[in-house]
Design a protein around this motif. Structure first.
Motif, PDB file in Angstrom:
ATOM      1  N   ASP A  35      -7.413  -1.255   2.733  1.00 21.20           N
ATOM      2  CA  ASP A  35      -8.247  -2.324   3.257  1.00 21.20           C
ATOM      3  C   ASP A  35      -7.842  -3.668   2.661  1.00 21.20           C
ATOM      4  O   ASP A  35      -7.265  -3.728   1.584  1.00 21.20           O
ATOM      5  CB  ASP A  35      -9.708  -2.043   2.899  1.00 21.20           C
ATOM      6  N   VAL A  36      -8.238  -4.726   3.382  1.00 21.26           N
ATOM      7  CA  VAL A  36      -7.834  -6.070   2.986  1.00 21.26           C
ATOM      8  C   VAL A  36      -8.110  -6.383   1.522  1.00 21.26           C
ATOM      9  O   VAL A  36      -7.238  -6.840   0.799  1.00 21.26           O
ATOM     10  CB  VAL A  36      -8.552  -7.109   3.875  1.00 21.26           C
ATOM     11  N   SER A  37      -9.339  -6.113   1.059  1.00 17.77           N
ATOM     12  CA  SER A  37      -9.679  -6.530  -0.303  1.00 17.77           C
ATOM     13  C   SER A  37      -8.937  -5.665  -1.325  1.00 17.77           C
ATOM     14  O   SER A  37      -8.564  -6.140  -2.391  1.00 17.77           O
ATOM     15  CB  SER A  37     -11.188  -6.478  -0.522  1.00 17.77           C
ATOM     16  N   ARG A  47      -5.995  -4.178  -0.726  1.00 13.04           N
ATOM     17  CA  ARG A  47      -4.589  -4.532  -0.583  1.00 13.04           C
ATOM     18  C   ARG A  47      -4.218  -5.654  -1.542  1.00 13.04           C
ATOM     19  O   ARG A  47      -3.210  -5.597  -2.249  1.00 13.04           O
ATOM     20  CB  ARG A  47      -4.359  -4.987   0.857  1.00 13.04           C
ATOM     21  N   ALA A  48      -5.089  -6.666  -1.588  1.00 17.28           N
ATOM     22  CA  ALA A  48      -4.829  -7.797  -2.470  1.00 17.28           C
ATOM     23  C   ALA A  48      -4.800  -7.345  -3.927  1.00 17.28           C
ATOM     24  O   ALA A  48      -3.956  -7.786  -4.706  1.00 17.28           O
ATOM     25  CB  ALA A  48      -5.881  -8.875  -2.250  1.00 17.28           C
ATOM     26  N   GLN A  49      -5.719  -6.435  -4.286  1.00 19.13           N
ATOM     27  CA  GLN A  49      -5.744  -5.935  -5.672  1.00 19.13           C
ATOM     28  C   GLN A  49      -4.435  -5.231  -6.024  1.00 19.13           C
ATOM     29  O   GLN A  49      -3.860  -5.461  -7.092  1.00 19.13           O
ATOM     30  CB  GLN A  49      -6.893  -4.939  -5.867  1.00 19.13           C
ATOM     31  N   GLN A  88      -7.476   3.553  -5.417  1.00 21.41           N
ATOM     32  CA  GLN A  88      -7.305   4.215  -6.724  1.00 21.41           C
ATOM     33  C   GLN A  88      -6.114   5.159  -6.685  1.00 21.41           C
ATOM     34  O   GLN A  88      -5.339   5.231  -7.638  1.00 21.41           O
ATOM     35  CB  GLN A  88      -8.581   4.981  -7.086  1.00 21.41           C
ATOM     36  N   LEU A 138      -1.445  -5.490  -4.565  1.00 18.91           N
ATOM     37  CA  LEU A 138      -0.302  -6.406  -4.593  1.00 18.91           C
ATOM     38  C   LEU A 138      -0.273  -7.213  -5.886  1.00 18.91           C
ATOM     39  O   LEU A 138       0.788  -7.413  -6.483  1.00 18.91           O
ATOM     40  CB  LEU A 138      -0.354  -7.351  -3.390  1.00 18.91           C
ATOM     41  N   LYS A 139      -1.456  -7.666  -6.306  1.00 14.57           N
ATOM     42  CA  LYS A 139      -1.513  -8.417  -7.563  1.00 14.57           C
ATOM     43  C   LYS A 139      -1.043  -7.553  -8.729  1.00 14.57           C
ATOM     44  O   LYS A 139      -0.305  -8.000  -9.591  1.00 14.57           O
ATOM     45  CB  LYS A 139      -2.948  -8.893  -7.818  1.00 14.57           C
ATOM     46  N   SER A 147     -10.576   6.960  -4.299  1.00 14.99           N
ATOM     47  CA  SER A 147     -10.444   6.166  -3.077  1.00 14.99           C
ATOM     48  C   SER A 147      -8.955   5.878  -2.850  1.00 14.99           C
ATOM     49  O   SER A 147      -8.118   6.095  -3.720  1.00 14.99           O
ATOM     50  CB  SER A 147     -11.210   4.860  -3.227  1.00 14.99           C
ATOM     51  N   VAL A 175       2.706 -10.121   3.990  1.00 16.91           N
ATOM     52  CA  VAL A 175       2.906  -9.449   2.705  1.00 16.91           C
ATOM     53  C   VAL A 175       4.324  -9.701   2.207  1.00 16.91           C
ATOM     54  O   VAL A 175       4.541 -10.013   1.036  1.00 16.91           O
ATOM     55  CB  VAL A 175       2.629  -7.933   2.837  1.00 16.91           C
TER      56      VAL A 175
END
Lengths: 323, 333
Positions: free
Chosen positions: A183-185, A187-189, A156, A191-192, A153, A214
């Motif tokens: 995607d939003v969810s 993207r957060a992964q 990934q 960035l973290k 994906s 961001v």
């Protein structure tokens, strides 16, 4: 770590078969410093020159004018081994993860290539280390090592992009819109993960993005670009809380806020970004600027340093100190 | 019949897969839009929001895709039962549609004026098509209408292209405009202009808008009501104010938590663990169960239906828990 002074990049563009060529100034006298361990965000709209600046720092294209130093050494003077080690110390992560990975190589091959070519590791050792790196970016090597990019994906693939950058053991990471296609969810992964890796590896980061949210979240310092020039620079919190340049202010009011109770802002910004082939005279922002005065179309504003209760700022506007 | 312009009932759209046969990309989706209402359809890529729009317009590729059930009532008529000729009369006249990337939907070999006039000719516009074209261009906030009408798509900016595309969609004064990610490819300052334009058009023409987007900021600014989709199904529906204030589906809560904006930036960032399931081998239960901290045995076995709540609807067995607040709050940040 990186010091740029008066950096300029011109591109020759063809105007058509018989109309000859013109010079396009993509980056116009930008100066910036990035200190070790720092994250600097470069924000701006398309055509603002932020990616061109990133590519110059990566050493992918030479500058037309100005000086660009890495740890005090001029990049243009790096030759042979020194140049190679610079190229491995400065790594990139790009927006389009399907274009930046070789579709015919397995994930393991992509991640171990820098270990073999930049660090001279034997293939077996590189494979073992690539598995460790994949684990660090949250991919199970048993599952992903043998896969090809199209089987992954977008999120990934961006993890693989990070893994490949890390494999060179970089000291500076230039991330060009790394989460814009996600995607939003997811993207957060990502960035973290980037923050986590940065802390573990003591990475310095130049984070190029058009997304102010961001930028505010990831960077301590931000540079706002418009049509190749830096219009405002300062600590992220100060710049977003008290913008001095009208363009920065316009960008902030234009960004949609996910809160229906947030009062809808009056958008004063009219018109399109002018073509960088024919930038407006004087201040480049004046045709769209709500504060524009006659002086703005005659004279390009100097960058002024403003130091007050809202922190230290630099803004290139004739009226920066009065607004 | 209420004032609904569009009433989609239990729509099922399937895509054909070489190995697995027919897979539901849109699964039992019901949604309605009232006159003059702006309704948001949000979700992440692959959740079926664009396929829902394509099913309404019957613009999907056949035979790779098919509508396997449900009704699409546009002003009381079931579009799925219309003969192709009559459906053509609805597209562009009754329902206009705009897309994310205007350059792929504008013909590079035709001037903008010709393209804006095309629906007028196709639907036998009564007045003077040329005058109407110029009027539309002006209405879109574009300068120099006669000059712009003679321009080709490659000669104008992305924002201008999107305005031209909106003009083609609005040419026949449709009752419904379907906007599929209309501003995603644009810069923020241009996005703001296009969103303002859509609000103005709604006020002037009274057209209802179905706004498909992944951007919760755009939803908050534009929409009266919102549907949230996940893996082909609607998981929550509510007024925009109520949805942002008290989301009831765990996915909606997670999505709102993981949104980064200038307002939320100072808080710590949250990410929903796991990934969106593929269409193949979808588990029988709730599609969000593998990622949901509330998931119990029932969630993995049974598919929750959309149930009405005191405000809006959510498809979750644990709406009592979600009513008490953010279920992700205790999760590792």
């Amino acid at each position: 770590m990186i010091e740029a002074a008066g950096l300029v990049k011109d591109f020759k563009v063809s105007l058509g078969l018989f109309r000859g060529k013109a010079m396009l100034r993509a980056v116009d006298h930008i100066s910036l410093t990035i200190s070790e361990g720092e994250t600097v965000a470069l924000v701006g709209e398309s055509g603002s020159g932020k990616s061109t600046l990133g590519r110059m720092i990566l050493g992918l294209i030479p500058q037309t004018e100005g000086s660009l130093r890495y740890k005090g050494v001029e990049l243009a003077q790096l030759k042979g081994e020194a140049w190679r080690s610079y190229r491995s110390a400065v790594q990139a992560v790009f927006q389009d993860t399907s274009a930046s990975l070789n579709p015919r190589r397995t994930i393991q091959d992509s991640v171990s290539a820098p270990l073999i070519y930049n660090h001279g590791q034997p293939a077996g050792q590189a494979r073992a280390e690539s598995a460790r790196i994949l684990e660090r970016v949250g991919l199970d090597p048993d599952i992903f090592s043998r896969r090809f990019p199209h089987q992954l994906s977008g999120g990934q693939r961006q993890r693989v992009g990070l893994a490949r950058a890390l494999a060179s053991r970089p000291s500076l990471l230039v991330a060009d819109e790394p989460v814009s296609a996600l995607d939003v969810s997811v993207r957060a992964q990502i960035l973290k993960l980037m923050i986590e890796l940065q802390e573990q590896e003591n990475l310095t980061m130049l984070f190029i993005t058009h997304d102010l949210g961001v930028a505010r979240w990831i960077a301590r310092r931000v540079i706002v670009m418009y049509l190749g020039a830096s219009v405002e620079e300062g600590a992220t919190e100060d710049v977003f809380a008290h913008p001095y340049h009208p363009y920065t202010r316009a960008l902030i009011t234009a960004a949609p806020v996910p809160n229906p109770e947030h009062p809808r802002q009056v958008r004063s910004l009219k018109g399109d970004v002018p073509s960088p082939l024919t930038p407006p005279a004087g201040c480049r922002f004046h045709p769209r600027c709500p504060l524009a005065q006659p002086v703005c179309s005659e004279r390009a504003p100097e960058t002024v340093h403003i130091s007050d209760t809202h922190g230290d700022h630099q803004a290139a506007c004739h009226f920066a100190s009065t607004t | 019949m209420s004032g609904a312009v569009l009433d989609v009932r239990r729509l099922v759209t399937q895509l054909h897969h070489r190995r697995s046969g027919w897979l539901p990309v849109v699964d039992d989706v019901s949604l309605s839009i009232d006159r003059g209402e702006i309704v948001g359809l949000v979700g992440e890529s692959g959740c079926g929001k664009s396929m829902t729009a394509f099913s309404i317009m019957q613009l999907f590729p056949t035979p790779a895709a098919r509508v396997a059930g449900g009704q699409v009532l546009f002003k009381g008529r079931d579009l799925l039962k219309l003969p192709p000729g009559e459906m053509r009369g609805v597209r562009g006249a009754g329902i206009g549609m705009i897309f994310q990337d205007p350059s792929t939907f504008l013909d590079p070999l035709l001037t903008l004026g010709d393209q804006i006039a095309e629906p007028l000719y196709a639907h036998q516009f009564a007045g003077n098509p040329r005058a109407r074209t110029l009027e539309l261009i002006e209405q879109m906030g574009l300068p120099d209408a006669p000059v712009l009408a003679r321009r080709y798509p490659h000669q104008v900016s992305g924002g201008q292209k999107q305005r031209a595309l909106i003009a083609t969609a609005m040419a026949c004064a449709p009752d419904l405009l379907i906007a599929d990610e209309p501003t995603t490819a644009l810069d923020v300052t241009i996005q703001a202009q296009i969103l303002d334009l859509m609000l103005t058009l709604r006020a002037q023409s009274g057209a209802a808008i179905l706004l498909i987007t992944h951007d919760l900021g755009v939803v908050a600014e534009m929409c009266d009501r919102v549907y949230v989709m996940y893996a082909g199904r609607v998981v929550e529906q509510n007024s925009t104010a109520a949805l942002f204030k008290a989301p009831r589906h765990p996915y909606t809560q997670g999505l709102l938590n993981s949104t980064i904006s200038l307002e939320t930036a100072s808080k710590s960032l949250f990410a929903i663990p796991g990934t969106i399931p593929g269409l193949e081998g979808m588990a029988p239960g709730c599609r969000f169960a593998p990622r949901c901290p509330l998931a119990a045995q029932a969630c993995r076995e049974q598919l929750p239906e959309l149930e009405p709540l005191d405000s809006g609807m959510a498809a979750c067995f644990y709406t009592e828990q979600t009513a008490r607040g953010n279920i992700w709050a205790q999760e590792g940040r």
